[in-house]
Design a protein around this motif. Structure first.
Motif, PDB file in Angstrom:
ATOM      1  N   GLY A  36      51.409  51.379  44.920  1.00 14.86           N
ATOM      2  CA  GLY A  36      50.010  51.029  44.779  1.00 14.86           C
ATOM      3  C   GLY A  36      49.455  50.335  45.999  1.00 14.86           C
ATOM      4  N   ARG A  37      48.135  50.224  45.984  1.00 16.19           N
ATOM      5  CA  ARG A  37      47.413  49.534  47.053  1.00 16.19           C
ATOM      6  C   ARG A  37      46.479  48.538  46.379  1.00 16.19           C
ATOM      7  NH1 ARG A  37      43.882  53.164  50.800  1.00 16.19           N
ATOM      8  NH2 ARG A  37      42.914  53.408  48.783  1.00 16.19           N
ATOM      9  N   LEU A  38      46.555  47.292  46.801  1.00 17.65           N
ATOM     10  CA  LEU A  38      45.776  46.227  46.191  1.00 17.65           C
ATOM     11  C   LEU A  38      44.867  45.602  47.239  1.00 17.65           C
ATOM     12  CD1 LEU A  38      45.321  44.563  43.615  1.00 17.65           C
ATOM     13  CD2 LEU A  38      47.206  43.086  44.344  1.00 17.65           C
ATOM     14  N   ALA A  39      43.569  45.559  46.920  1.00 21.97           N
ATOM     15  CA  ALA A  39      42.587  44.975  47.833  1.00 21.97           C
ATOM     16  C   ALA A  39      41.645  44.086  47.041  1.00 21.97           C
ATOM     17  CB  ALA A  39      41.804  46.071  48.547  1.00 21.97           C
ATOM     18  N   ILE A 101      46.354  49.055  35.099  1.00 21.50           N
ATOM     19  CA  ILE A 101      47.017  48.052  35.921  1.00 21.50           C
ATOM     20  C   ILE A 101      46.181  46.785  35.894  1.00 21.50           C
ATOM     21  CG2 ILE A 101      47.883  47.500  38.231  1.00 21.50           C
ATOM     22  CD1 ILE A 101      47.919  50.584  38.705  1.00 21.50           C
ATOM     23  N   ALA A 102      46.839  45.651  35.696  1.00 19.88           N
ATOM     24  CA  ALA A 102      46.168  44.350  35.720  1.00 19.88           C
ATOM     25  C   ALA A 102      46.979  43.420  36.609  1.00 19.88           C
ATOM     26  CB  ALA A 102      46.053  43.786  34.309  1.00 19.88           C
ATOM     27  N   VAL A 103      46.304  42.552  37.363  1.00 22.88           N
ATOM     28  CA  VAL A 103      46.986  41.670  38.316  1.00 22.88           C
ATOM     29  C   VAL A 103      46.495  40.235  38.182  1.00 22.88           C
ATOM     30  CG1 VAL A 103      47.367  43.502  39.999  1.00 22.88           C
ATOM     31  CG2 VAL A 103      45.338  42.092  40.172  1.00 22.88           C
ATOM     32  N   ARG A 104      47.325  39.339  38.673  1.00 26.13           N
ATOM     33  CA  ARG A 104      46.956  37.933  38.849  1.00 26.13           C
ATOM     34  C   ARG A 104      47.836  37.377  39.963  1.00 26.13           C
ATOM     35  NH1 ARG A 104      49.667  35.219  33.425  1.00 26.13           N
ATOM     36  NH2 ARG A 104      51.805  35.340  34.164  1.00 26.13           N
ATOM     37  N   PRO A 105      47.395  36.318  40.627  1.00 18.93           N
ATOM     38  CA  PRO A 105      48.258  35.713  41.656  1.00 18.93           C
ATOM     39  C   PRO A 105      49.593  35.290  41.059  1.00 18.93           C
ATOM     40  CG  PRO A 105      46.039  34.841  41.783  1.00 18.93           C
ATOM     41  CD  PRO A 105      46.106  35.661  40.525  1.00 18.93           C
ATOM     42  N   GLY A 106      50.669  35.453  41.825  1.00 21.92           N
ATOM     43  CA  GLY A 106      52.006  35.172  41.320  1.00 21.92           C
ATOM     44  C   GLY A 106      52.238  33.743  40.894  1.00 21.92           C
ATOM     45  N   ALA A 107      51.544  32.786  41.480  1.00 23.45           N
ATOM     46  CA  ALA A 107      51.719  31.375  41.105  1.00 23.45           C
ATOM     47  C   ALA A 107      50.837  31.005  39.919  1.00 23.45           C
ATOM     48  CB  ALA A 107      51.390  30.485  42.296  1.00 23.45           C
ATOM     49  N   SER A 108      50.093  31.975  39.391  1.00 23.60           N
ATOM     50  CA  SER A 108      49.128  31.707  38.330  1.00 23.60           C
ATOM     51  C   SER A 108      49.738  31.921  36.948  1.00 23.60           C
ATOM     52  CB  SER A 108      47.920  32.634  38.495  1.00 23.60           C
ATOM     53  OG  SER A 108      47.068  32.546  37.380  1.00 23.60           O
ATOM     54  N   ALA A 111      44.739  34.451  33.195  1.00 19.84           N
ATOM     55  CA  ALA A 111      44.545  35.804  32.682  1.00 19.84           C
ATOM     56  C   ALA A 111      44.709  36.831  33.798  1.00 19.84           C
ATOM     57  CB  ALA A 111      43.155  35.915  32.067  1.00 19.84           C
ATOM     58  N   TYR A 112      45.103  38.031  33.391  1.00 13.16           N
ATOM     59  CA  TYR A 112      45.188  39.153  34.308  1.00 13.16           C
ATOM     60  C   TYR A 112      43.797  39.751  34.489  1.00 13.16           C
ATOM     61  CZ  TYR A 112      50.294  39.285  33.916  1.00 13.16           C
ATOM     62  OH  TYR A 112      51.625  38.993  33.979  1.00 13.16           O
ATOM     63  N   THR A 113      43.544  40.321  35.668  1.00 14.50           N
ATOM     64  CA  THR A 113      42.313  41.049  35.943  1.00 14.50           C
ATOM     65  C   THR A 113      42.627  42.537  35.906  1.00 14.50           C
ATOM     66  OG1 THR A 113      41.471  39.278  37.357  1.00 14.50           O
ATOM     67  CG2 THR A 113      40.490  41.464  37.636  1.00 14.50           C
ATOM     68  N   ASN A 114      41.959  43.276  34.999  1.00 14.49           N
ATOM     69  CA  ASN A 114      42.167  44.718  34.916  1.00 14.49           C
ATOM     70  C   ASN A 114      41.537  45.404  36.113  1.00 14.49           C
ATOM     71  OD1 ASN A 114      43.595  44.905  32.494  1.00 14.49           O
ATOM     72  ND2 ASN A 114      41.729  44.850  31.288  1.00 14.49           N
ATOM     73  N   LEU A 115      42.270  46.353  36.680  1.00 12.08           N
ATOM     74  CA  LEU A 115      41.760  47.163  37.776  1.00 12.08           C
ATOM     75  C   LEU A 115      41.207  48.452  37.189  1.00 12.08           C
ATOM     76  CD1 LEU A 115      44.689  46.698  40.314  1.00 12.08           C
ATOM     77  CD2 LEU A 115      42.657  45.274  39.999  1.00 12.08           C
TER      78      LEU A 115
END
Length: 136
Positions: A36-39, A101-108, A111-115
């Protein structure tokens, strides 16, 4: 001496052909690689992120199939990441599937943010269908 070697090689070849474990082809599993590519705001991100993957039957809507898969502390470098996903073979019956796909900063721990949009699963993961193919 050459005759003995030929006999041994012939015996080994016959044994290999008759031995089920040596002559049976093994099918691949249901895991596949996702790249994947995350921006963020158009800029590639780097760092550690928690990424959640869910599989759905439609491009939008709430019909999830299989488990949610988590990739905690996934390293993203210049926006790029790679991980292995395995939802199991049962979720790929040949019908359309879409990856949420949902992401959040690793130290967090937030909640996840859905892409968006969900990503269609294309033919490569469907190679597991060969496990169920009938011989002609």
């Amino acid at each position: 001496m050459r005759n003995k070697i030929r006999i041994l090689l012939a015996a080994f070849a016959l044994h290999s052909a008759l031995n089920i474990e040596l002559s049976t082809a093994q099918a691949q599993g249901s895991a596949f690689t996702y790249q994947g590519r995350l921006a963020e705001s158009g800029t590639p991100v780097s760092g550690v992120h928690d990424v959640e993957f869910r599989l759905f039957t439609t491009v939008s809507g709430a019909v999830q199939v299989g488990p949610a898969l988590l990739a905690n502390n996934l390293v993203v470098s210049n926006g790029l990441f790679t991980t292995t996903l395995d939802f199991g073979a049962a979720v790929f019956p040949g019908a359309d599937r879409f990856l949420q796909i949902a992401v959040r900063p690793g130290a967090s721990t937030g909640a996840y943010t859905n892409l968006t949009p969900r990503q269609p699963i294309t033919s490569a993961p469907y190679a597991v269908r060969a496990l169920e193919a009938n011989a002609v």
